[in-house]
Design a protein around this motif. Structure first.
Motif, PDB file in Angstrom:
ATOM      1  N   VAL A 215       0.724  -1.155   0.005  1.00 34.71           N
ATOM      2  CA  VAL A 215       0.091  -0.136   0.009  1.00 34.71           C
ATOM      3  C   VAL A 215       0.843   1.327   0.009  1.00 34.71           C
ATOM      4  CG1 VAL A 215      -1.660   1.168   1.266  1.00 34.71           C
ATOM      5  CG2 VAL A 215      -1.634  -1.286   1.181  1.00 34.71           C
ATOM      6  N   LYS A 216       0.814   2.071  -0.845  1.00 36.90           N
ATOM      7  CA  LYS A 216       1.341   3.366  -1.034  1.00 36.90           C
ATOM      8  C   LYS A 216       0.912   4.413  -0.086  1.00 36.90           C
ATOM      9  CE  LYS A 216       4.887   4.985  -3.600  1.00 36.90           C
ATOM     10  NZ  LYS A 216       6.015   4.110  -3.711  1.00 36.90           N
ATOM     11  N   ASN A 217       1.720   4.956   0.791  1.00 37.70           N
ATOM     12  CA  ASN A 217       1.378   5.950   1.928  1.00 37.70           C
ATOM     13  C   ASN A 217       2.439   7.176   1.403  1.00 37.70           C
ATOM     14  OD1 ASN A 217      -0.427   4.500   3.907  1.00 37.70           O
ATOM     15  ND2 ASN A 217       1.295   2.948   3.473  1.00 37.70           N
ATOM     16  N   SER A 218       2.052   8.166   2.016  1.00 43.48           N
ATOM     17  CA  SER A 218       2.790   9.341   1.938  1.00 43.48           C
ATOM     18  C   SER A 218       2.687   9.914   3.292  1.00 43.48           C
ATOM     19  CB  SER A 218       2.446  10.217   0.930  1.00 43.48           C
ATOM     20  OG  SER A 218       1.033  10.738   1.145  1.00 43.48           O
ATOM     21  N   GLU A 219       3.805  10.987   3.716  1.00 45.65           N
ATOM     22  CA  GLU A 219       3.740  11.751   4.709  1.00 45.65           C
ATOM     23  C   GLU A 219       4.330  13.462   4.235  1.00 45.65           C
ATOM     24  OE1 GLU A 219       6.548  10.578   7.638  1.00 45.65           O
ATOM     25  OE2 GLU A 219       5.018   8.970   8.285  1.00 45.65           O
ATOM     26  N   VAL A 220       4.006  14.326   4.532  1.00 51.27           N
ATOM     27  CA  VAL A 220       4.549  15.734   4.146  1.00 51.27           C
ATOM     28  C   VAL A 220       5.398  16.188   5.066  1.00 51.27           C
ATOM     29  CG1 VAL A 220       3.558  18.103   3.592  1.00 51.27           C
ATOM     30  CG2 VAL A 220       2.017  16.024   3.245  1.00 51.27           C
ATOM     31  N   ASP A 221       6.601  16.892   4.470  1.00 54.63           N
ATOM     32  CA  ASP A 221       7.659  17.320   5.170  1.00 54.63           C
ATOM     33  C   ASP A 221       7.968  18.865   4.792  1.00 54.63           C
ATOM     34  OD1 ASP A 221       9.608  17.473   7.043  1.00 54.63           O
ATOM     35  OD2 ASP A 221      10.788  15.606   6.655  1.00 54.63           O
ATOM     36  N   TYR A 222       8.776  19.254   5.522  1.00 62.35           N
ATOM     37  CA  TYR A 222       8.973  20.848   5.212  1.00 62.35           C
ATOM     38  C   TYR A 222      10.285  21.166   4.756  1.00 62.35           C
ATOM     39  CZ  TYR A 222       5.239  21.399   8.725  1.00 62.35           C
ATOM     40  OH  TYR A 222       4.077  21.440   9.387  1.00 62.35           O
ATOM     41  N   PHE A 223      10.278  21.790   3.424  1.00 67.78           N
ATOM     42  CA  PHE A 223      11.376  22.486   3.024  1.00 67.78           C
ATOM     43  C   PHE A 223      11.943  23.547   3.754  1.00 67.78           C
ATOM     44  CE2 PHE A 223       9.520  21.094  -1.360  1.00 67.78           C
ATOM     45  CZ  PHE A 223      10.396  20.226  -1.792  1.00 67.78           C
ATOM     46  N   HIS A 224      10.763  24.328   4.306  1.00 71.10           N
ATOM     47  CA  HIS A 224      11.367  25.519   5.298  1.00 71.10           C
ATOM     48  C   HIS A 224      11.005  24.975   6.797  1.00 71.10           C
ATOM     49  CE1 HIS A 224      10.624  28.428   1.922  1.00 71.10           C
ATOM     50  NE2 HIS A 224      11.771  27.807   1.408  1.00 71.10           N
ATOM     51  N   GLU A 225      12.060  24.780   7.517  1.00 70.99           N
ATOM     52  CA  GLU A 225      11.841  24.589   8.968  1.00 70.99           C
ATOM     53  C   GLU A 225      11.138  25.415   9.724  1.00 70.99           C
ATOM     54  OE1 GLU A 225      11.897  21.644  11.757  1.00 70.99           O
ATOM     55  OE2 GLU A 225      12.795  21.589   9.885  1.00 70.99           O
ATOM     56  N   GLU A 226      11.185  26.783   9.455  1.00 69.77           N
ATOM     57  CA  GLU A 226      10.282  27.599  10.299  1.00 69.77           C
ATOM     58  C   GLU A 226       8.651  27.585  10.030  1.00 69.77           C
ATOM     59  OE1 GLU A 226      11.596  29.835   6.263  1.00 69.77           O
ATOM     60  OE2 GLU A 226      12.456  28.393   7.771  1.00 69.77           O
ATOM     61  N   ASP A 227       8.426  26.979   8.757  1.00 71.65           N
ATOM     62  CA  ASP A 227       6.805  26.650   8.599  1.00 71.65           C
ATOM     63  C   ASP A 227       6.230  25.989   9.752  1.00 71.65           C
ATOM     64  OD1 ASP A 227       7.285  28.167   6.418  1.00 71.65           O
ATOM     65  OD2 ASP A 227       7.156  26.406   5.053  1.00 71.65           O
ATOM     66  N   ARG A 228       6.999  25.242  10.328  1.00 71.73           N
ATOM     67  CA  ARG A 228       6.277  24.305  11.345  1.00 71.73           C
ATOM     68  C   ARG A 228       5.700  25.113  12.643  1.00 71.73           C
ATOM     69  NH1 ARG A 228       8.169  18.855  10.882  1.00 71.73           N
ATOM     70  NH2 ARG A 228       9.923  18.642   9.865  1.00 71.73           N
ATOM     71  N   PHE A 229       6.494  26.342  13.024  1.00 71.87           N
ATOM     72  CA  PHE A 229       6.111  27.405  13.943  1.00 71.87           C
ATOM     73  C   PHE A 229       5.274  28.229  13.294  1.00 71.87           C
ATOM     74  CE2 PHE A 229      10.360  25.713  14.643  1.00 71.87           C
ATOM     75  CZ  PHE A 229      10.628  24.983  15.797  1.00 71.87           C
ATOM     76  N   LEU A 230       5.389  28.770  12.078  1.00 70.17           N
ATOM     77  CA  LEU A 230       4.557  29.811  11.387  1.00 70.17           C
ATOM     78  C   LEU A 230       3.031  28.889  11.434  1.00 70.17           C
ATOM     79  CD1 LEU A 230       6.701  31.113   8.736  1.00 70.17           C
ATOM     80  CD2 LEU A 230       6.138  32.303  10.703  1.00 70.17           C
ATOM     81  N   GLU A 231       3.214  27.802  10.976  1.00 72.20           N
ATOM     82  CA  GLU A 231       1.718  27.079  10.919  1.00 72.20           C
ATOM     83  C   GLU A 231       0.951  27.053  12.291  1.00 72.20           C
ATOM     84  OE1 GLU A 231       1.976  23.285   8.852  1.00 72.20           O
ATOM     85  OE2 GLU A 231       2.585  24.253   6.945  1.00 72.20           O
ATOM     86  N   LYS A 232       1.847  26.600  13.273  1.00 71.14           N
ATOM     87  CA  LYS A 232       1.347  26.409  14.710  1.00 71.14           C
ATOM     88  C   LYS A 232       0.598  27.707  15.200  1.00 71.14           C
ATOM     89  CE  LYS A 232       4.350  26.312  18.148  1.00 71.14           C
ATOM     90  NZ  LYS A 232       5.094  25.600  19.169  1.00 71.14           N
ATOM     91  N   HIS A 233       1.396  28.941  14.944  1.00 70.51           N
ATOM     92  CA  HIS A 233       0.550  30.255  15.476  1.00 70.51           C
ATOM     93  C   HIS A 233      -0.179  31.187  14.016  1.00 70.51           C
ATOM     94  CE1 HIS A 233       2.949  29.570  19.088  1.00 70.51           C
ATOM     95  NE2 HIS A 233       4.110  29.458  18.117  1.00 70.51           N
ATOM     96  N   SER A 234      -0.580  30.552  13.240  1.00 72.84           N
ATOM     97  CA  SER A 234      -1.211  31.122  11.970  1.00 72.84           C
ATOM     98  C   SER A 234      -2.764  31.207  12.562  1.00 72.84           C
ATOM     99  CB  SER A 234      -1.003  30.370  10.694  1.00 72.84           C
ATOM    100  OG  SER A 234      -1.631  29.032  10.863  1.00 72.84           O
ATOM    101  N   LYS A 235      -3.332  32.428  11.961  1.00 74.07           N
ATOM    102  CA  LYS A 235      -4.353  32.542  12.002  1.00 74.07           C
ATOM    103  C   LYS A 235      -5.379  31.920  10.934  1.00 74.07           C
ATOM    104  CE  LYS A 235      -3.961  35.726  14.850  1.00 74.07           C
ATOM    105  NZ  LYS A 235      -4.313  35.416  16.357  1.00 74.07           N
ATOM    106  N   ILE A 236      -4.754  31.346   9.546  1.00 72.21           N
ATOM    107  CA  ILE A 236      -5.122  30.930   8.436  1.00 72.21           C
ATOM    108  C   ILE A 236      -4.090  30.093   7.872  1.00 72.21           C
ATOM    109  CG2 ILE A 236      -6.284  30.911   6.386  1.00 72.21           C
ATOM    110  CD1 ILE A 236      -7.603  33.828   7.174  1.00 72.21           C
ATOM    111  N   HIS A 237      -4.360  28.841   7.500  1.00 72.02           N
ATOM    112  CA  HIS A 237      -3.250  27.726   7.008  1.00 72.02           C
ATOM    113  C   HIS A 237      -4.159  26.954   6.252  1.00 72.02           C
ATOM    114  CE1 HIS A 237      -0.742  24.087   7.137  1.00 72.02           C
ATOM    115  NE2 HIS A 237      -0.130  25.079   6.159  1.00 72.02           N
ATOM    116  N   PHE A 238      -3.397  26.690   4.838  1.00 70.68           N
ATOM    117  CA  PHE A 238      -4.198  25.582   4.227  1.00 70.68           C
ATOM    118  C   PHE A 238      -3.000  25.272   3.029  1.00 70.68           C
ATOM    119  CE2 PHE A 238      -5.541  29.578   2.070  1.00 70.68           C
ATOM    120  CZ  PHE A 238      -5.367  29.472   0.784  1.00 70.68           C
ATOM    121  N   GLN A 239      -3.352  24.156   2.435  1.00 71.63           N
ATOM    122  CA  GLN A 239      -2.343  23.536   1.279  1.00 71.63           C
ATOM    123  C   GLN A 239      -2.918  23.482   0.036  1.00 71.63           C
ATOM    124  OE1 GLN A 239       0.303  21.016   4.766  1.00 71.63           O
ATOM    125  NE2 GLN A 239      -1.142  19.978   3.242  1.00 71.63           N
ATOM    126  N   GLY A 240      -2.296  23.623  -1.051  1.00 67.41           N
ATOM    127  CA  GLY A 240      -2.708  23.348  -2.229  1.00 67.41           C
ATOM    128  C   GLY A 240      -2.817  21.866  -2.813  1.00 67.41           C
TER     129      GLY A 240
END
Length: 274
Positions: A215-240
Motif C-alpha cells: 500500500v502506497k502511503n505518504s507523509e508531508v515534510d517541510y522545505f522550510h523548517e520555520e513553517d512548523r512554527f508559523l503554521e502553529k501560530h497562524s490565523k489561517i493555514h491551508f495547502q494546495g
C-alpha cells in the motif's frame, strides 16, 4: 553589506531527501560500515553569509529563478515573475550572499505592502488561490489593518540558522520604510512542502499476487523548517494540490505570532547544536 554570520558548525538535523537538487553543497557526510556498527565522519565547512539589501542591478534574474523554485513551474506560469521581481526590489528585501554584493543571492526575503500593491498581478493571483485568502484580503481592505506579503526562498541546503536574522533584518527595514516605526498587522506567506512516499508491507499476507499487499502511503515534510512554527501560530493555514510530490502552503499570521514563531525557531536551533 549588512551583517555577516559565520557558521563554523552546521546544526545536526535530518537531511532533506531532495538535497541533491541544490546547486550548493554546504556540508558533506561520509559513512562507513564497520562490522555491526556504523560510524560517520562529518566534514565541517566554514562559510561567511553576508546580508545585503536587494540590488536591482544584480539580483533580478536570481530572484526570478528562486521564485520559480518557490512557486513551481505550473504556478509560475500564472504569475508575472518579472513584475513581481521589480516589486520585490522596490520593497524591503534582504539577500544572503557568500561572494560579495555582485554575486547571486543564495536566499532572499521580501515584504510587500499589500494595500499599495493590491492591484498587482501577484496580489490578484493570491486572491484567486482560495476563497480563504480572498475573504481575508477583503477584510483588510475594509479595515485600518495593514498587511505585508512575504515572499522568500532559498537554496535547499541553506542552513536554518540564517532564517531568524533574515526575518529580523527585513522586519526592521519595514519599520524604517513606514516612517513611523510600525510593523504590519498581518502577513501572508507562501511556502512549499514535499510529499515523502513509502511502501507499507502487509506482513500477515504472504500472497505476492495480492494487489493490496503493498500500500502506497505518504507523509508531508517541510522545505522550510520555520513553517512548523508559523503554521502553529497562524490565523489561517491551508495547502494546495500536490504536483510532482510538491504542494504549496499558504499562511496568514499576525505580527506578534510571527515574532513568536521566529523565537521558537531560534530556541529549536539552539537545541539542535547541543
Amino acid at each position: 553589506m549588512r551583517n555577516a554570520i559565520k557558521l563554523s558548525e552546521l546544526a545536526k538535523r535530518k537531511r532533506e531527501e531532495v538535497e541533491e537538487d541544490s546547486d550548493v553543497d554546504l556540508s558533506t557526510t561520509n559513512s562507513e560500515l564497520d562490522d555491526d556498527n556504523a560510524s560517520s565522519n562529518e566534514e565541517i565547512i566554514n562559510i561567511d553569509f553576508d546580508f545585503f539589501n536587494g540590488n536591482p542591478e544584480v539580483d533580478f534574474h536570481a530572484l526570478k529563478n528562486l521564485m520559480r523554485q518557490l512557486f513551481g513551474q505550473q504556478e509560475s506560469n500564472k504569475i508575472q515573475l518579472s513584475s513581481l521581481a521589480d516589486l520585490i526590489l522596490k520593497s524591503p528585501t534582504t539577500t544572503i550572499k557568500t561572494d560579495g554584493e555582485a554575486s547571486d543571492p543564495y536566499c532572499f526575503l521580501s515584504i510587500l505592502n499589500y494595500k499599495e500593491n493590491k492591484s498587482s498581478n501577484y496580489a490578484r493571483y493570491l486572491a484567486n488561490v482560495d476563497t480563504k485568502l480572498d475573504t481575508f484580503f477583503k477584510s483588510v481592505e475594509s479595515s485600518n489593518k495593514s498587511c505585508g506579503l512575504i515572499v522568500g526562498e532559498r537554496l535547499i541546503n541553506m542552513p536554518n540558522q540564517v532564517v531568524p536574522p533574515l526575518y529580523k533584518i527585513t522586519l526592521e527595514d519595514v519599520k524604517k520604510v513606514s516612517g513611523k516605526g510600525m510593523a504590519y498587522d498581518f502577513y501572508v506567506i507562501v511556502s512549499r512542502k514535499y510529499e515523502v512516499s513509502y511502501d507499507d508491507d502487509d506482513d500477515d499476507d504472504d500472497d505476492d499476487t495480492n494487489p493490496r499487499k503493498r500500500v502506497k502511503n505518504s507523509e508531508v515534510d517541510y522545505f522550510h523548517e520555520e513553517d512548523r512554527f508559523l503554521e502553529k501560530h497562524s490565523k489561517i493555514h491551508f495547502q494546495g494540490p500536490v504536483r510532482k510530490g510538491v504542494l504549496p502552503s499558504y499562511i496568514v499570521i499576525d505580527h506578534d505570532s510571527l515574532m513568536r514563531s521566529i523565537q521558537e525557531l531560534e530556541e529549536a536551533i539552539a537545541q539542535w547544536s547541543k
